[in-house]
Design a protein around this motif. Structure first.
Motif, PDB file in Angstrom:
ATOM      1  N   VAL A   1       0.742  -1.162   0.005  1.00 53.40           N
ATOM      2  CA  VAL A   1      -0.051  -0.146  -0.003  1.00 53.40           C
ATOM      3  C   VAL A   1       0.943   1.388   0.108  1.00 53.40           C
ATOM      4  O   VAL A   1       1.620   1.461   0.838  1.00 53.40           O
ATOM      5  CB  VAL A   1      -0.949   0.004   1.126  1.00 53.40           C
ATOM      6  N   LEU A   2       0.780   2.020  -1.122  1.00 53.22           N
ATOM      7  CA  LEU A   2       1.433   3.229  -0.990  1.00 53.22           C
ATOM      8  C   LEU A   2       0.464   4.450  -0.668  1.00 53.22           C
ATOM      9  O   LEU A   2      -0.567   4.650  -1.523  1.00 53.22           O
ATOM     10  CB  LEU A   2       2.026   3.685  -2.483  1.00 53.22           C
ATOM     11  N   ILE A   3       0.842   5.191   0.534  1.00 54.99           N
ATOM     12  CA  ILE A   3      -0.028   6.209   1.009  1.00 54.99           C
ATOM     13  C   ILE A   3       0.603   7.504   0.404  1.00 54.99           C
ATOM     14  O   ILE A   3       1.771   7.803   0.981  1.00 54.99           O
ATOM     15  CB  ILE A   3      -0.453   6.263   2.466  1.00 54.99           C
ATOM     16  N   SER A   4      -0.036   8.367  -0.733  1.00 54.38           N
ATOM     17  CA  SER A   4       0.792   9.655  -1.102  1.00 54.38           C
ATOM     18  C   SER A   4      -0.116  10.697  -1.157  1.00 54.38           C
ATOM     19  O   SER A   4      -1.410  10.727  -0.982  1.00 54.38           O
ATOM     20  CB  SER A   4       1.140   9.123  -2.553  1.00 54.38           C
ATOM     21  N   SER A   5       0.690  12.114  -1.254  1.00 54.36           N
ATOM     22  CA  SER A   5      -0.036  13.185  -1.469  1.00 54.36           C
ATOM     23  C   SER A   5       1.086  13.808  -2.552  1.00 54.36           C
ATOM     24  O   SER A   5       2.043  13.466  -2.786  1.00 54.36           O
ATOM     25  CB  SER A   5      -0.138  13.912  -0.088  1.00 54.36           C
ATOM     26  N   GLY A   6       0.502  14.927  -3.087  1.00 60.09           N
ATOM     27  CA  GLY A   6       0.896  16.076  -4.120  1.00 60.09           C
ATOM     28  C   GLY A   6       1.413  15.018  -5.038  1.00 60.09           C
ATOM     29  O   GLY A   6       0.883  13.954  -5.574  1.00 60.09           O
ATOM     30  N   LEU A   7       2.690  15.573  -5.738  1.00 61.31           N
ATOM     31  CA  LEU A   7       3.201  14.943  -6.902  1.00 61.31           C
ATOM     32  C   LEU A   7       3.658  13.416  -6.731  1.00 61.31           C
ATOM     33  O   LEU A   7       3.868  12.798  -7.761  1.00 61.31           O
ATOM     34  CB  LEU A   7       4.353  15.771  -7.748  1.00 61.31           C
TER      35      LEU A   7
ATOM     36  N   GLN B   1      -7.113   1.021   4.962  1.00 62.65           N
ATOM     37  CA  GLN B   1      -6.052   0.250   3.943  1.00 62.65           C
ATOM     38  C   GLN B   1      -4.769   0.037   4.744  1.00 62.65           C
ATOM     39  O   GLN B   1      -4.074  -1.064   4.319  1.00 62.65           O
ATOM     40  CB  GLN B   1      -5.436   1.269   2.831  1.00 62.65           C
ATOM     41  N   ILE B   2      -4.356   0.549   5.842  1.00 61.47           N
ATOM     42  CA  ILE B   2      -3.125   0.168   6.626  1.00 61.47           C
ATOM     43  C   ILE B   2      -3.404  -1.242   7.437  1.00 61.47           C
ATOM     44  O   ILE B   2      -2.690  -1.747   7.796  1.00 61.47           O
ATOM     45  CB  ILE B   2      -2.814   1.306   7.470  1.00 61.47           C
ATOM     46  N   ASP B   3      -4.648  -1.477   8.035  1.00 63.86           N
ATOM     47  CA  ASP B   3      -5.022  -2.530   9.076  1.00 63.86           C
ATOM     48  C   ASP B   3      -4.875  -3.675   8.105  1.00 63.86           C
ATOM     49  O   ASP B   3      -6.098  -4.289   7.984  1.00 63.86           O
ATOM     50  CB  ASP B   3      -6.101  -2.192   9.656  1.00 63.86           C
ATOM     51  N   SER B   4      -3.862  -4.229   7.720  1.00 69.01           N
ATOM     52  CA  SER B   4      -3.839  -5.403   6.893  1.00 69.01           C
ATOM     53  C   SER B   4      -2.308  -5.894   7.089  1.00 69.01           C
ATOM     54  O   SER B   4      -1.427  -5.349   7.864  1.00 69.01           O
ATOM     55  CB  SER B   4      -4.141  -5.194   5.316  1.00 69.01           C
ATOM     56  N   ASP B   5      -1.981  -6.932   6.403  1.00 67.97           N
ATOM     57  CA  ASP B   5      -0.632  -7.487   6.507  1.00 67.97           C
ATOM     58  C   ASP B   5       0.191  -6.992   5.242  1.00 67.97           C
ATOM     59  O   ASP B   5       1.184  -7.563   4.874  1.00 67.97           O
ATOM     60  CB  ASP B   5      -0.777  -9.204   6.442  1.00 67.97           C
ATOM     61  N   ARG B   6      -0.332  -6.065   4.357  1.00 68.92           N
ATOM     62  CA  ARG B   6       0.559  -5.721   3.339  1.00 68.92           C
ATOM     63  C   ARG B   6       1.599  -4.489   4.022  1.00 68.92           C
ATOM     64  O   ARG B   6       1.492  -3.924   5.043  1.00 68.92           O
ATOM     65  CB  ARG B   6      -0.475  -4.798   2.559  1.00 68.92           C
ATOM     66  N   LEU B   7       2.657  -4.543   2.912  1.00 65.97           N
ATOM     67  CA  LEU B   7       3.741  -3.701   3.196  1.00 65.97           C
ATOM     68  C   LEU B   7       3.185  -2.098   2.987  1.00 65.97           C
ATOM     69  O   LEU B   7       2.373  -2.053   2.137  1.00 65.97           O
ATOM     70  CB  LEU B   7       5.036  -3.783   2.191  1.00 65.97           C
ATOM     71  N   VAL B   8       3.541  -1.312   4.061  1.00 64.62           N
ATOM     72  CA  VAL B   8       2.931   0.132   4.035  1.00 64.62           C
ATOM     73  C   VAL B   8       4.000   1.206   3.720  1.00 64.62           C
ATOM     74  O   VAL B   8       5.128   1.210   4.679  1.00 64.62           O
ATOM     75  CB  VAL B   8       2.024   0.253   5.040  1.00 64.62           C
ATOM     76  N   LEU B   9       4.008   1.931   2.798  1.00 61.12           N
ATOM     77  CA  LEU B   9       4.951   3.260   2.717  1.00 61.12           C
ATOM     78  C   LEU B   9       4.057   4.481   2.435  1.00 61.12           C
ATOM     79  O   LEU B   9       3.011   4.462   1.982  1.00 61.12           O
ATOM     80  CB  LEU B   9       5.709   3.021   1.533  1.00 61.12           C
ATOM     81  N   THR B  10       4.617   5.414   2.994  1.00 63.99           N
ATOM     82  CA  THR B  10       4.233   6.957   2.673  1.00 63.99           C
ATOM     83  C   THR B  10       5.142   7.608   1.767  1.00 63.99           C
ATOM     84  O   THR B  10       6.464   7.445   2.001  1.00 63.99           O
ATOM     85  CB  THR B  10       3.815   7.481   4.220  1.00 63.99           C
ATOM     86  N   LEU B  11       4.412   8.214   0.780  1.00 68.30           N
ATOM     87  CA  LEU B  11       5.205   9.107  -0.002  1.00 68.30           C
ATOM     88  C   LEU B  11       4.983  10.694  -0.189  1.00 68.30           C
ATOM     89  O   LEU B  11       3.791  10.677  -0.160  1.00 68.30           O
ATOM     90  CB  LEU B  11       5.133   8.556  -1.636  1.00 68.30           C
ATOM     91  N   GLU B  12       5.818  11.484   0.238  1.00 68.68           N
ATOM     92  CA  GLU B  12       5.504  12.708   0.277  1.00 68.68           C
ATOM     93  C   GLU B  12       6.635  13.745  -0.257  1.00 68.68           C
ATOM     94  O   GLU B  12       7.782  13.546  -0.158  1.00 68.68           O
ATOM     95  CB  GLU B  12       5.230  13.229   1.632  1.00 68.68           C
TER      96      GLU B  12
END
Length: 327
Positions: A210-216, A254-265
């Protein structure tokens, strides 16, 4: 020996759009003009940066509703507060660094404390210029998140900007828009997406990451997801254009799972999207590691944008490499 042409200065302020990518010219300026035709309360101000914040388009269309304040950012926002007190809806533009660093007290006490409808428009957010620390607003979200009642929007592309402007005008309190100017990529039109102030959106589903992102960085997240799909890595992308107030319900689901989570900013990892997400995770008691992709807690170098984005980890290739390393 083959000679190499010297890098032109324009590469330091060039659009972050990829070569051949679909773009829209000055979406903020045109969206503000459209909104102003529908609402005669809207006025525009700038601190000698109309051309460089796309405010010149509004000035040309509505010269009697435009105010050039000169290189005086505190005056810019003090005047915007006064206009809002009379019932007008000001959009006041300058570079993000000047709004956050030079005019903080005026924004805090003249605009936010009385809850006025003043829309702060900040150009060159994060690493969207190569002109070094004097112009790179790498910490603007961290500075503004602490102001009570201030809404913060970090748009991905021209679609976000065009749809956000009228919603910001209608919002009763103060807002801060991290402006993308010039030839801005048009990306979200392919994802059945509608900007909604205060809401996040799941642009694509995925079972591994899961990629959690904002902006460009949402554009880069989508590009990375496509590249990883070629290696049978299934990647979800969650776009969070409103940083404050933050849509915890959508993101935490989306975060409350067994997937790898990254934030992108496109912002320092201190005080921005990563820490917003991480604090929500802790408050909700979710046992989850979050990997941040963002700018370091440092003053950045000057140079050409493509080089800097790769150096500091914002390029698509660097994002893909980070995901592969964490899997």
């Amino acid at each position: 020996m083959t000679s190499v042409a010297p890098l032109r200065t324009s590469a330091m302020i060039a659009s972050f759009a990829d070569p051949g990518q679909k773009t829209t010219s000055a979406p903020f300026g045109h969206a503000l003009v459209k909104a102003a035709h529908a609402d005669d309360r809207i006025v525009g101000l700038t601190a000698d940066l109309g051309k460089y914040t796309d405010m010149h388009i509004f000035a040309n269309e509505f010269p009697d509703r435009f105010f050039q304040m000169g290189m005086a950012e505190q005056l810019l926002f003090g005047a915007a507060a006064g206009l809002a007190e009379t019932g007008l809806v000001p959009f006041a533009s300058t570079y993000s660094v000047f709004a956050a660093r030079r005019a903080y007290d005026f924004i805090c006490l003249d605009i936010a404390e009385p809850g006025l409808n003043v829309n702060i428009v900040g150009g060159l957010p994060g690493l969207t210029t190569g002109y070094g620390p004097s112009h790179q607003a790498t910490e603007d979200i961290a500075i503004f998140r602490g102001i009570p009642g201030l809404t913060i929007v970090d748009p991905c592309d021209s679609v976000d900007i065009e749809q956000a402007v009228p919603q910001l005008a209608d919002h009763p309190g103060p807002t801060y828009l991290r402006l993308l100017r010039g030839n801005v990529p048009t990306v979200l039109d392919e994802y059945d997406y509608q900007f909604e102030l205060g809401k996040a959106a799941v642009l694509r589903d995925g079972t591994d990451v899961v990629l959690i992102s904002s902006g460009l960085m949402t554009m880069r997240a989508l590009q990375a997801a496509e590249q990883l799909a070629a290696d049978n890595v299934s990647v979800a992308v969650v776009h969070t254009p409103t940083i404050k107030p933050f849509d915890e319900e959508t993101v935490m689901a989306q975060i409350d799972s067994d997937r790898l989570v990254l934030t992108l900013e496109n912002h320092t990892v201190v005080g921005g999207l990563f820490e917003t997400v991480a604090s929500a995770v802790v408050r909700r008691g979710i046992a989850k590691q979050i990997t941040p992709v963002g700018l370091p807690d440092a003053f950045l170098a000057a140079g050409a944008l493509p080089t800097l984005h790769d150096r500091y980890g914002l390029s698509t290739a660097r994002i893909v490499a980070t995901v592969r390393r964490r899997l």
